[in-house]
Every structure is written in structure tokens, then in C-alpha cells.
Design an enzyme around this catalytic site. Structure first.
Site, PDB file in Angstrom:
ATOM      1  N   ASP A 160      37.753  40.073  40.770  1.00  9.50           N
ATOM      2  CA  ASP A 160      37.294  40.986  41.817  1.00  9.50           C
ATOM      3  C   ASP A 160      35.785  40.847  41.963  1.00  9.50           C
ATOM      4  O   ASP A 160      35.137  40.129  41.197  1.00  9.50           O
ATOM      5  CB  ASP A 160      37.676  42.435  41.502  1.00  9.50           C
ATOM      6  CG  ASP A 160      38.004  43.238  42.758  1.00  9.50           C
ATOM      7  OD1 ASP A 160      37.338  43.025  43.792  1.00  9.50           O
ATOM      8  OD2 ASP A 160      38.918  44.082  42.712  1.00  9.50           O
ATOM      9  N   GLY A 213      34.159  37.307  41.990  1.00  7.60           N
ATOM     10  CA  GLY A 213      34.127  36.500  43.195  1.00  7.60           C
ATOM     11  C   GLY A 213      34.721  37.252  44.363  1.00  7.60           C
ATOM     12  O   GLY A 213      35.051  38.433  44.257  1.00  7.60           O
ATOM     13  N   ASP A 214      34.877  36.553  45.469  1.00  5.77           N
ATOM     14  CA  ASP A 214      35.354  37.143  46.715  1.00  5.77           C
ATOM     15  C   ASP A 214      36.617  36.405  47.137  1.00  5.77           C
ATOM     16  O   ASP A 214      36.586  35.191  47.378  1.00  5.77           O
ATOM     17  CB  ASP A 214      34.268  37.003  47.795  1.00  5.77           C
ATOM     18  CG  ASP A 214      34.636  37.661  49.101  1.00  5.77           C
ATOM     19  OD1 ASP A 214      35.814  37.985  49.313  1.00  5.77           O
ATOM     20  OD2 ASP A 214      33.720  37.852  49.940  1.00  5.77           O
ATOM     21  N   PHE A 215      37.741  37.128  47.217  1.00  4.05           N
ATOM     22  CA  PHE A 215      38.997  36.443  47.545  1.00  4.05           C
ATOM     23  C   PHE A 215      39.049  35.925  48.974  1.00  4.05           C
ATOM     24  O   PHE A 215      39.978  35.205  49.345  1.00  4.05           O
ATOM     25  CB  PHE A 215      40.229  37.294  47.229  1.00  4.05           C
ATOM     26  CG  PHE A 215      40.222  38.720  47.759  1.00  4.05           C
ATOM     27  CD1 PHE A 215      39.979  39.005  49.092  1.00  4.05           C
ATOM     28  CD2 PHE A 215      40.502  39.771  46.891  1.00  4.05           C
ATOM     29  CE1 PHE A 215      40.000  40.297  49.573  1.00  4.05           C
ATOM     30  CE2 PHE A 215      40.526  41.091  47.369  1.00  4.05           C
ATOM     31  CZ  PHE A 215      40.279  41.346  48.709  1.00  4.05           C
ATOM     32  N   HIS A 255      47.389  45.538  52.237  1.00  2.00           N
ATOM     33  CA  HIS A 255      47.370  46.689  53.154  1.00  2.00           C
ATOM     34  C   HIS A 255      45.955  47.074  53.573  1.00  2.00           C
ATOM     35  O   HIS A 255      45.788  47.872  54.503  1.00  2.00           O
ATOM     36  CB  HIS A 255      48.120  47.882  52.547  1.00  2.00           C
ATOM     37  CG  HIS A 255      47.329  48.705  51.582  1.00  2.00           C
ATOM     38  ND1 HIS A 255      47.527  50.061  51.435  1.00  2.00           N
ATOM     39  CD2 HIS A 255      46.332  48.384  50.712  1.00  2.00           C
ATOM     40  CE1 HIS A 255      46.697  50.533  50.521  1.00  2.00           C
ATOM     41  NE2 HIS A 255      45.975  49.544  50.071  1.00  2.00           N
TER      42      HIS A 255
END
Length: 344
Positions: A208, A234-236, A254
Site C-alpha cells: 500500500d 507503492g501505488d497500485f 469498490h
């Protein structure tokens, strides 16, 4: 003469039901204020009156008494002699650190920054854009990145909202065949903690953004599985750690629209092994008029974050566009299900 006994109405008239719905916000404000003032913590050592608490809390004693009297009517407090109030079992759950994270959850739901977004729900229905962005000028998660104190409350509130789900997911789905489970967007590691506590073989990788995982180490240590979890930041939307046997996305999809979800799913498909499994933990909306908590949550997502809750058919369509096929939907003893998908 025999007493005349009038039977209670089987149901409230429609107008009364509507008025109750419309006035529910007053109750929400009362419990938020109780959490904000830390009244449960103040009463932890025994009964006190509003007069005794008003000085230390810098409050107006008569008004504080009215608040505490109302809390007693809601079952949070019990009034005894000399107008001194004590905690009930329900009130104990409002203490800081109490199981279930109710206080943090109420601090978030009743906050001005969340309230401003919900107050602009009409803007969302008119435009399809979030009321939160109209109120704050930025996306919900960008706001949290700039306000770490609110981000911590949000992470704890998610434990409160979804507290029963990790154990239910760990019990309903067999994670034992996997060696490495990657929790994409796993925040503080609450889901991994429940899974690894129940299944001794797998190791976990928590992934995350840096400001989100800041509280993860403490939670993992408290659950005795810190030595089995690696934390990566990190950034998904950019990348996802590679090599996992299973990739969990719990209440991630969601949060985003279909195009954004396809980006996340694409990174997962690229990172996972050919025989890997994608495990989506979400509320799956039932069709038609069937009541479900996810349908109200869908409106909250519309106003605050810009995501949406989806039906099984909508998830199947999304998975197909991302190169996955849905294998099965596993129900749990909670409102969420585990959707197992595999690369096709």
C-alpha cells in the site's frame, strides 16, 4: 372492570417511518460528539456528573448534562444518584482502543470533512462526480495523503466497519495451498493478520501507499505474525509486487470506476503467476429490491470516493475485460463474499 388493552400497531405508518429516517442524523451527531469528547474514557474509572466533567473538558455543565442524559436514553450511559452517570456495556465500546474500533469509526463518520462530502450528495446525483471533491477540491485519497491524522482515523475506522470480515473470509476460503499471499491495498494488514493466524503455511506481502501502512507494523506484531509478512510501499495504479500465488483486493475495486479498476486488475494479472488466483473481497449486490447494506454504501461511495458497489454480473464483465475468468463466489458469515478469479 377489566382493563382495556390496546395492541401495539404491527408497523409504523409510512410518514412516521420517513420522519424517523430523516431525523436519524441527530442520533449520529450525539454519538459522534460522545466519541469526540472522549466521554467513555472520562467515565472509565467510575460514575461522574456533568458538573465534575465540565471543568476539565472546558464545557458548559448544564448542556453537558443534557448530552449525557440523551446518551443514557440511547443506552450508552446509566444515570444514578446525584445525576452521576456510569458506562453501560454499550458505552464501554466507545472507549479508546476498545475492541471493534467504534470510537475511531464514529470520529470519521461524524467528522466535518466526511460530512461535507455527504452534504453534497445532490451534486453527485446531478453530475456523477463526488460531493467530496466539490467540498474539498481534491479526491478523497489525495486528501488523506495530505492529512495523516485523518488517514490514521480512516484506517482504524475501516477495521471498525469491516471488523468481522477478515475472520469470516479466513474461515470461508481455503488459503492453505498458497505460499505467498499479496494483499494489494491492504492498509494496516488486518485481513492478512486474520488469514495467517488461521493458516500456518502462507507468508504475506502487504502492499500500500507509505502513509497508509504506517500503522501496519504495530498491528502485525500485536497479532503475532509480523515475522511472516513483508511490507512494500507503492501505488497500485503504477505497479503491483510480482510472484505471488494469490492476490487479494479487499474493498479496493469498490473505490474506483471501471476504467481505474481495469488498470489495477491489469497490474495484478501482469504480476501474478500463470496459475495464480485473484481474490476479490467485496459486497456483491443482489439484484432487484432485495435489501442489502451494500446498496446504501453505494450511495456513500458515490458521494465520497467516486467508486461503486457492483452485482456479480458487473464483476464478471469487469474481470473479462481484464483477462480474468470468475471461478466461483464464496459466501462468508458477513456481508462480503470472496470472488475467486483466474487468468484466462
Amino acid at each position: 372492570m377489566a382493563e382495556s388493552i390496546q395492541a401495539a400497531p404491527l408497523s409504523l405508518p409510512p410518514h412516521v417511518q420517513l420522519i424517523q429516517m430523516g431525523t436519524g442524523g441527530a442520533v449520529a451527531h450525539v454519538v459522534y460528539l460522545a466519541a469526540k469528547l472522549g466521554l467513555a474514557d472520562q467515565l472509565a474509572d467510575g460514575p461522574k456528573s456533568a458538573a465534575e466533567l465540565a471543568g476539565p473538558l472546558v464545557l458548559h455543565a448544564p448542556s453537558l448534562h443534557r448530552l449525557m442524559r440523551t446518551m443514557a436514553s440511547l443506552g450508552l450511559l446509566a444515570e444514578g444518584e446525584a445525576q452521576r452517570f456510569s458506562l453501560t456495556t454499550l458505552g464501554e465500546a466507545l472507549r479508546t482502543g476498545a475492541q471493534g474500533s467504534a470510537r475511531a469509526t464514529l470520529l470519521m463518520t461524524g467528522s466535518s470533512w466526511v460530512g461535507a462530502g455527504l452534504a453534497n450528495m445532490l451534486h453527485s446525483v446531478q453530475t456523477g462526480r463526488t460531493g467530496f471533491e466539490k467540498a474539498q477540491g481534491m479526491h478523497f485519497f489525495d486528501y488523506l495523503a495530505q492529512h495523516p491524522e485523518h488517514a490514521s482515523i480512516f484506517s482504524e475506522a475501516m477495521v471498525g466497519f469491516h471488523g468481522a470480515e477478515p475472520a469470516a473470509v479466513a474461515a470461508a476460503y481455503d488459503f492453505s495451498p498458497f505460499s505467498t499471499i499479496v494483499d494489494v491495498g491492504g492498509a494496516t494488514g488486518n485481513m492478512l493478520a486474520a488469514i495467517l493466524a488461521r493458516h500456518s503455511k502462507p507468508r504475506g506481502l502487504l502492499f500500500d501507499r507509505p502513509h497508509v501502512v504506517v500503522d501496519a507494523t504495530g498491528l502485525l506484531k500485536a497479532n503475532g505474525i509480523a515475522d511472516r509478512v513483508t511490507i512494500e510501499t507503492g501505488d497500485f495504479f503504477q505497479t503491483v509486487p510480482s510472484g505471488g500465488d494469490a492476490y487479494i483486493l479487499s474493498h479496493i475495486l469498490h473505490d474506483w470506476n471501471d476504467e481505474q479498476c481495469l488498470t489495477i486488475l491489469g497490474h495484478c494479472r501482469k504480476a501474478m503467476k500463470p496459475d495464480g488466483r485473484l481474490l476479490i473481497v467485496e459486497m456483491v449486490l443482489p439484484p432487484g429490491d432485495t435489501p442489502h447494506p451494500g446498496k446504501m454504501l453505494d450511495m456513500v461511495m458515490l458521494a465520497l470516493i467516486g467508486g461503486r458497489e457492483r452485482t456479480e454480473a458487473e464483476y464478471v464483465h469487469l474481470f473479462g475485460k481484464a483477462g480474468f475468468g470468475l471461478n466461483r463466489v464464496v459466501a462468508t458469515q458477513s456481508p462480503v463474499s470472496v470472488m475467486e478469479a483466474a487468468p484466462v
